[in-house]
Design a protein around this motif. Structure first.
Motif, PDB file in Angstrom:
ATOM      1  N   UNK A 333      39.264  49.952  46.655  1.00 40.18           N
ATOM      2  CA  UNK A 333      38.823  48.582  46.849  1.00 40.18           C
ATOM      3  C   UNK A 333      38.052  48.095  45.612  1.00 40.18           C
ATOM      4  N   UNK A 334      38.396  46.894  45.074  1.00 44.99           N
ATOM      5  CA  UNK A 334      37.700  46.407  43.876  1.00 44.99           C
ATOM      6  C   UNK A 334      36.224  46.101  44.116  1.00 44.99           C
ATOM      7  N   UNK A 335      35.830  45.949  45.377  1.00 45.58           N
ATOM      8  CA  UNK A 335      34.427  45.688  45.692  1.00 45.58           C
ATOM      9  C   UNK A 335      33.666  46.975  46.013  1.00 45.58           C
ATOM     10  N   UNK A 336      34.320  48.143  45.827  1.00 49.37           N
ATOM     11  CA  UNK A 336      33.642  49.414  46.043  1.00 49.37           C
ATOM     12  C   UNK A 336      33.592  49.852  47.476  1.00 49.37           C
ATOM     13  N   UNK A 337      34.541  49.380  48.327  1.00 52.19           N
ATOM     14  CA  UNK A 337      34.523  49.735  49.751  1.00 52.19           C
ATOM     15  C   UNK A 337      35.440  50.915  50.043  1.00 52.19           C
ATOM     16  N   UNK A 338      35.705  51.757  49.074  1.00 53.42           N
ATOM     17  CA  UNK A 338      36.533  52.932  49.295  1.00 53.42           C
ATOM     18  C   UNK A 338      38.013  52.615  49.159  1.00 53.42           C
ATOM     19  N   UNK A 339      38.852  53.521  49.698  1.00 52.23           N
ATOM     20  CA  UNK A 339      40.303  53.356  49.637  1.00 52.23           C
ATOM     21  C   UNK A 339      40.774  52.567  50.842  1.00 52.23           C
ATOM     22  N   UNK A 340      41.509  51.475  50.568  1.00 54.98           N
ATOM     23  CA  UNK A 340      41.964  50.613  51.651  1.00 54.98           C
ATOM     24  C   UNK A 340      43.403  50.167  51.394  1.00 54.98           C
ATOM     25  N   UNK A 341      44.035  49.691  52.470  1.00 52.47           N
ATOM     26  CA  UNK A 341      45.412  49.213  52.378  1.00 52.47           C
ATOM     27  C   UNK A 341      45.435  47.824  51.752  1.00 52.47           C
ATOM     28  N   UNK A 342      46.270  47.654  50.719  1.00 53.88           N
ATOM     29  CA  UNK A 342      46.471  46.341  50.099  1.00 53.88           C
ATOM     30  C   UNK A 342      47.844  45.848  50.539  1.00 53.88           C
ATOM     31  N   UNK A 343      47.858  44.828  51.411  1.00 47.99           N
ATOM     32  CA  UNK A 343      49.087  44.412  52.086  1.00 47.99           C
ATOM     33  C   UNK A 343      49.867  43.356  51.337  1.00 47.99           C
ATOM     34  N   UNK A 344      49.688  43.230  50.024  1.00 44.94           N
ATOM     35  CA  UNK A 344      50.434  42.219  49.270  1.00 44.94           C
ATOM     36  C   UNK A 344      50.499  42.561  47.797  1.00 44.94           C
ATOM     37  N   UNK A 345      50.826  41.543  46.986  1.00 50.55           N
ATOM     38  CA  UNK A 345      50.864  41.651  45.527  1.00 50.55           C
ATOM     39  C   UNK A 345      49.827  40.708  44.941  1.00 50.55           C
ATOM     40  N   UNK A 346      49.233  41.107  43.813  1.00 43.10           N
ATOM     41  CA  UNK A 346      48.276  40.258  43.113  1.00 43.10           C
ATOM     42  C   UNK A 346      48.885  39.811  41.789  1.00 43.10           C
ATOM     43  N   UNK A 347      48.953  38.483  41.593  1.00 44.76           N
ATOM     44  CA  UNK A 347      49.441  37.882  40.357  1.00 44.76           C
ATOM     45  C   UNK A 347      48.243  37.264  39.642  1.00 44.76           C
ATOM     46  N   UNK A 348      47.883  37.774  38.479  1.00 46.03           N
ATOM     47  CA  UNK A 348      46.762  37.219  37.719  1.00 46.03           C
ATOM     48  C   UNK A 348      47.301  36.243  36.680  1.00 46.03           C
ATOM     49  N   UNK A 349      46.667  35.063  36.596  1.00 47.32           N
ATOM     50  CA  UNK A 349      47.091  34.041  35.647  1.00 47.32           C
ATOM     51  C   UNK A 349      45.959  33.079  35.367  1.00 47.32           C
ATOM     52  N   UNK A 350      46.304  31.975  34.720  1.00 49.32           N
ATOM     53  CA  UNK A 350      45.304  30.972  34.365  1.00 49.32           C
ATOM     54  C   UNK A 350      44.847  30.213  35.608  1.00 49.32           C
ATOM     55  N   UNK A 351      43.612  29.789  35.591  1.00 53.43           N
ATOM     56  CA  UNK A 351      43.042  29.030  36.704  1.00 53.43           C
ATOM     57  C   UNK A 351      43.823  27.714  36.856  1.00 53.43           C
ATOM     58  N   UNK A 352      44.278  27.434  38.086  1.00 49.20           N
ATOM     59  CA  UNK A 352      45.035  26.209  38.343  1.00 49.20           C
ATOM     60  C   UNK A 352      46.528  26.345  38.170  1.00 49.20           C
ATOM     61  N   UNK A 353      47.038  27.570  37.917  1.00 46.10           N
ATOM     62  CA  UNK A 353      48.490  27.763  37.788  1.00 46.10           C
ATOM     63  C   UNK A 353      49.170  27.349  39.092  1.00 46.10           C
ATOM     64  N   UNK A 354      50.265  26.555  39.031  1.00 40.58           N
ATOM     65  CA  UNK A 354      50.937  26.107  40.260  1.00 40.58           C
ATOM     66  C   UNK A 354      51.486  27.281  41.066  1.00 40.58           C
ATOM     67  N   UNK A 355      51.330  27.185  42.387  1.00 38.48           N
ATOM     68  CA  UNK A 355      51.865  28.172  43.324  1.00 38.48           C
ATOM     69  C   UNK A 355      52.960  27.477  44.129  1.00 38.48           C
ATOM     70  N   UNK A 356      54.134  28.133  44.251  1.00 34.32           N
ATOM     71  CA  UNK A 356      55.295  27.519  44.886  1.00 34.32           C
ATOM     72  C   UNK A 356      55.702  28.311  46.125  1.00 34.32           C
ATOM     73  N   UNK A 357      56.255  27.584  47.118  1.00 35.15           N
ATOM     74  CA  UNK A 357      56.801  28.228  48.313  1.00 35.15           C
ATOM     75  C   UNK A 357      58.042  29.027  47.935  1.00 35.15           C
ATOM     76  N   UNK A 358      58.180  30.214  48.502  1.00 32.59           N
ATOM     77  CA  UNK A 358      59.296  31.094  48.144  1.00 32.59           C
ATOM     78  C   UNK A 358      60.508  30.899  49.059  1.00 32.59           C
TER      79      UNK A 358
END
Length: 446
Positions: A333-358
């Protein structure tokens, strides 16, 4: 007792560590400090312990520094390889899309050619039937003419025999001869006309046979050409269907169940692409009609696949520049809460990047979610839901219907987040699945 023990220890150590005296001279006098063997041993032991501790601590620090440096280098190399792989997948996806477009164009052209050849084949079949009917009429007429000719010859013989047998008549022999000659001329003229008609009919029959043979040859050529066209169409349908089957299977979805659901949702009928059927007289389908029905069935499956692909999240929610910072599965866990399940994907980009329906769907949630920050949840067909979290701005509202590619929000850092990124989830029947499965499966087709 302690004094005797100390004396014995000093006596034993004095062989290795003889007693030492440290003289201190000052204005008042000279003093000395006596260092017994046991004191020297204690001092040496303490010094050795300090030296050992210093060496071990320094080694641990060096090992941590080296491992941290190699871990960062390895992570950087893996990131570079991952980005290269993504670029290669993107290029391959574009090539597949171009191949699909070209295959569709070739298929449309081949389908047009099949339609034209089918019309020509039907026209040639009608013409063949007309010629066969004409040949039958000519043959019947010829038989009737030959029969009439034979009857006329028999009649001439009968008349001639009757004239030769006549005796005792008041007519003179010259009159009988003139009558016989006139009768013979009439019969001869009739026979000549009949022979001419017979010859003309035989010529027409021969020409009809040659035309029928030419039509049969033309029909065989058309059948060979149609067979080649059908083979190309069957190959095109097979090549186009296989990637779609693999795409849905790779996403963990049964193609048969998916097609049945789409067929139930789109049960309307229309004029184009209806299968060939037997005539009202109860005739059986020809081999070409059976092959055409199979091709039309494949085209119908492709159309259903197209509808299913539009309704399923086979797309990337971020079209701008980004990088993957966390995948699907268990992680620290990035907040230091141990090992946890991450149920998705993380896309890092510029603040305000458009997000589109898939995919096409209906917005069922649009607001603040616990841990997700500003988030949007969209319900799609086939029991699929997608979730977009940590947005900086939401651009849709609950109950709104959206299409694939519609802008639904902007990338942000809201909620339980350590930096600007998009958290993207895909759920089937309420259970989270790896979104990368859909993205990679679509990259092989679109």
């Amino acid at each position: 007792m302690l004094t005797k023990l100390a004396y014995r220890i000093n006596s034993t150590l004095e062989r290795t560590l003889p007693e030492q005296r440290l003289y201190l001279k000052s204005d008042q006098g000279t003093r000395f400090v006596r260092l017994r063997p046991m004191t020297q041993a204690i001092a040496l032991a303490v010094g050795a312990a300090l030296l050992t501790w210093t060496t071990i601590a320094t080694s641990v620090l060096l090992l941590d520094s080296i491992s941290a440096g190699s871990g960062r280098d390895q992570a950087a190399r893996q990131q570079t390889m991952y980005e290269s792989r993504l670029n290669a997948l993107s290029t391959d996806r574009d090539l597949r899309a171009e191949e699909a477009v070209r295959a569709q164009e070739r298929f449309n052209l081949a389908l047009q050619q099949v339609s034209e050849m089918q019309e020509a084949l039907l026209a040639s079949e009608d013409r063949r039937k007309e010629l066969e009917t004409g040949i039958d009429v000519i043959q019947n007429t010829l038989r009737r003419t030959i029969k009439e000719r034979d009857e006329a010859r028999a009649e001439v013989d009968r008349i001639t025999l009757a004239l030769s047998e006549q005796t005792g008549s008041t007519r003179t022999g010259e009159g009988r001869a003139r009558e016989a000659m006139a009768t013979l001329d009439i019969v001869t003229s009739a026979l000549a006309e009949t022979a001419e008609e017979r010859d003309a009919m035989e010529a027409n029959a021969e020409k009809a046979r040659e035309d029928a043979k030419a039509i049969a040859d033309e029909k065989r050529q058309l059948e060979l050409k149609n067979d080649a066209i059908f083979a190309r169409l069957e190959e095109a349908v097979t090549v186009s269907m296989e990637p779609l089957d693999n795409m849905f299977r790779a996403a963990g979805m049964s193609p048969d169940d998916l097609l049945n659901q789409v067929r139930r949702g789109y049960s309307g009928q229309g004029g184009p692409l209806l299968p060939f059927s037997a005539s009202s007289m109860g005739g059986k389908l020809t081999p070409d009609e059976i092959r055409a029905n199979a091709i039309l069935k494949g085209l119908d499956h492709m159309n259903l696949y197209r509808l299913a692909a539009v309704k399923s999240p086979f797309a990337n929610p971020v079209r701008g520049s980004y990088r993957f910072t966390s995948g699907f599965g268990y992680r620290r866990d990035p907040k230091g809460a141990g090992t946890r399940m991450h149920s998705g994907l993380d896309f890092a980009g510029a603040y305000g990047t458009p997000i589109h329906a898939t995919a096409d769907g209906v917005v069922v949630e649009a607001g603040w979610g616990n841990g997700y920050g500003r988030m949007v949840k969209i319900r799609h067909d086939f029991g699929i839901e997608t979730l977009y979290a940590h947005l900086s701005q939401i651009r849709v509202s609950e109950g709104q219907r959206v299409s694939r590619g519609d802008r639904i929000g902007d990338m942000g850092n809201s909620g339980r987040s350590t930096g600007t990124h998009l958290h993207y989830e895909v759920r089937i029947g309420g259970n989270p699945v790896n979104p990368m499965t859909f993205i990679r499966a679509a990259s092989n087709v679109f």
